[in-house]
Design an enzyme around this catalytic site. Structure first.
Site, PDB file in Angstrom:
ATOM      1  N   GLY A  14       0.838  -1.199   0.000  1.00 11.18           N
ATOM      2  CA  GLY A  14       0.000   0.000   0.000  1.00 11.18           C
ATOM      3  C   GLY A  14       0.873   1.249   0.000  1.00 11.18           C
ATOM      4  N   ARG A  24      13.398  10.159  -3.051  1.00 10.38           N
ATOM      5  CA  ARG A  24      14.304  11.295  -3.303  1.00 10.38           C
ATOM      6  C   ARG A  24      15.547  11.201  -2.420  1.00 10.38           C
ATOM      7  NH1 ARG A  24      14.703  16.061  -0.407  1.00 10.38           N
ATOM      8  NH2 ARG A  24      15.354  17.923  -1.542  1.00 10.38           N
ATOM      9  N   THR A  27      17.863   8.321  -3.496  1.00 11.67           N
ATOM     10  CA  THR A  27      18.505   8.630  -4.775  1.00 11.67           C
ATOM     11  C   THR A  27      19.624   9.656  -4.590  1.00 11.67           C
ATOM     12  OG1 THR A  27      16.428   8.221  -5.916  1.00 11.67           O
ATOM     13  CG2 THR A  27      18.074   9.480  -7.140  1.00 11.67           C
ATOM     14  N   ASP A 131       0.059   2.230   8.493  1.00 12.38           N
ATOM     15  CA  ASP A 131      -0.440   1.472   9.651  1.00 12.38           C
ATOM     16  C   ASP A 131       0.425   1.600  10.903  1.00 12.38           C
ATOM     17  OD1 ASP A 131      -2.383   0.562   7.895  1.00 12.38           O
ATOM     18  OD2 ASP A 131      -1.299  -1.275   7.410  1.00 12.38           O
ATOM     19  N   ARG A 175      -5.153  -2.017   9.071  1.00  7.49           N
ATOM     20  CA  ARG A 175      -5.065  -3.477   8.907  1.00  7.49           C
ATOM     21  C   ARG A 175      -5.347  -4.155  10.243  1.00  7.49           C
ATOM     22  NH1 ARG A 175      -3.371  -6.289   4.438  1.00  7.49           N
ATOM     23  NH2 ARG A 175      -2.395  -4.484   3.517  1.00  7.49           N
ATOM     24  N   ALA A 190     -12.561  12.152  20.370  1.00  5.26           N
ATOM     25  CA  ALA A 190     -13.657  11.190  20.156  1.00  5.26           C
ATOM     26  C   ALA A 190     -14.074  10.593  21.502  1.00  5.26           C
ATOM     27  CB  ALA A 190     -13.193  10.098  19.202  1.00  5.26           C
ATOM     28  N   LYS A 215     -24.260  11.418  27.747  1.00  5.07           N
ATOM     29  CA  LYS A 215     -24.889  11.920  28.973  1.00  5.07           C
ATOM     30  C   LYS A 215     -24.869  13.445  28.993  1.00  5.07           C
ATOM     31  CE  LYS A 215     -24.624   8.849  32.852  1.00  5.07           C
ATOM     32  NZ  LYS A 215     -23.553   8.167  33.520  1.00  5.07           N
ATOM     33  N   ASN A 218     -23.946  16.383  23.133  1.00  2.80           N
ATOM     34  CA  ASN A 218     -25.034  16.165  22.177  1.00  2.80           C
ATOM     35  C   ASN A 218     -24.592  15.429  20.922  1.00  2.80           C
ATOM     36  OD1 ASN A 218     -23.823  18.078  20.662  1.00  2.80           O
ATOM     37  ND2 ASN A 218     -25.616  19.414  20.485  1.00  2.80           N
ATOM     38  N   LEU A 256      -9.046   7.595   1.003  1.00  2.70           N
ATOM     39  CA  LEU A 256      -8.600   8.996   1.081  1.00  2.70           C
ATOM     40  C   LEU A 256      -7.542   9.131   2.171  1.00  2.70           C
ATOM     41  CD1 LEU A 256      -9.801  10.818   3.646  1.00  2.70           C
ATOM     42  CD2 LEU A 256     -11.912  10.616   2.361  1.00  2.70           C
TER      43      LEU A 256
END
Ligand code: F6P
Length: 325
Positions: A14, A24, A27, A131, A175, A190, A215, A218, A256
């Site tokens: 991925g 970059r 290299t 991940d 994953r 959260a 509680k 909202n 995304l």
């Protein structure tokens, strides 16, 4: 040990933001130290099929800020077979590539390990995955950018969740690891995270509900680690059935999360790791992943990086619990 003149570089698995910065760095650092460089396209498939191009410093101009990977990426089935790896070795001989730098996650570094053991090829790995699940490095390339992307998305979801007084289950990638879910949950304020590492017998949804869902608030946001059986949909359906008084929605952030311009932190990480790969080659290292631990570049044997478990700090679970009251 045979002299190394030419280094091949590929990205595999991925993609993750910062892979270009790593390409970059490898290299330019290689060229600075007198090596020539060849870019191998489409992961290990490019090595199997001879999809290889000479790289100069200009080949990697103006890519540090770009997401994705200019070398393209793939999860090569051919390279999983002994015949495929033989073809890959033949490509290396034909192209005069003496050593490989592989940028990718678990599967990619496993491929590099097997190849490096089977053939006399020095392989160096760079941890490139959103991940953050590779042992031996504090952070992987792409993880910080993805964390920030999730945070921006969830901040937006919070606006609508608040307006409609809803519970949102937001599914994020990772994953089998909960680094993205747990840390984005803390970053977004959260109300809970549901992650694979929370291995207590308690039902994580019951725990969340039991702590007094909505509680004093909202809206509620629960970040859920992706899972084939119990992702965000599973928990949303359960709440709808078991607690029909709540208005529930699901948002699956999907791919995304893997795109976008890399954060400063990822660009710096990728640059240091890329330069570290060339230092490792100069020091005669092989079959190691370059990591950074406590701000120091370290060499982690592939077997450790891939097989040892990177443990999520359980204190993070308590921090989220305490701060989401
Ligand atoms: O390993 C990176 C990752 O984005 C995981 O978080 C996710 O499970 C997987 O890759 C998705 O893979 P694909 O792009 O093949 O759907």
């Amino acid at each position: 040990m045979a002299r190394i003149n030419c280094i091949g570089i590929l990205t595999s698995g991925g993609d993750s933001p910062g892979m270009n910065a790593a390409i970059r760095a490898v290299t330019r650092s290689a060229i600075c130290n007198g090596f020539s460089v060849k870019g191998i396209y489409r992961g290990f498939d490019g090595l199997v099929n001879g999809d290889v191009k000479e790289f100069t410093t200009e080949s990697v101009s103006n890519i540090i800020s770009r997401g994705g990977t200019i070398l393209k990426s793939a999860r090569s089935k051919a390279f999983m077979t002994p015949e495929g790896r033989k073809q890959a070795y033949e490509t290396m001989q034909r192209e005069g590539i003496d050593a490989l730098v592989v940028i990718g996650g678990n599967g990619s570094l496993t491929g590099a390990r097997v190849f490096g053991e089977e053939y006399d090829v020095p392989c160096i790995g760079l941890p490139g995955t959103i991940d953050n699940d590779l042992y031996g490095t504090d952070l992987t390339i792409g993880y910080d950018t993805t964390l920030n992307t999730i945070m921006e998305c969830v901040d937006k979801i919070r606006d609508t969740a608040n307006s409609h007084e809803r519970i949102f289950f937001v599914e994020v990638m990772g994953r089998d690891a909960g680094f993205l879910a747990q840390n984005s949950a803390i970053a977004c304020g959260a109300e809970a995270a549901i992650i694979p590492e929370d291995d207590t017998d308690a039902d994580q949804l019951e725990h969340f509900i039991g702590r007094g869902i909505r509680k004093s608030k909202n809206s509620s946001i629960v970040i859920v680690s992706e899972s084939p059986k119990c992702g965000a949909m599973y928990y949303a359906e359960r709440v709808k059935k078991e607690y029909p008084q709540y208005d529930v929605r699901v948002s699956i952030l999907g791919h995304l999360q893997r795109g976008g311009s890399p954060s400063a932190r990822d660009r710096i990480l990728a640059s240091r790791l890329g330069a570290g790969a060339i230092d490792a080659i100069l020091a005669g290292q092989r079959n190691v992943m370059i990591g950074i631990q406590n701000d120091q570049v370290v060499y982690v044997p592939f077997t450790e990086a891939v097989h040892s478990e990177k443990v999520l700090n359980k204190r993070l679970i308590k921090v989220l619990d305490e701060l989401s009251i």
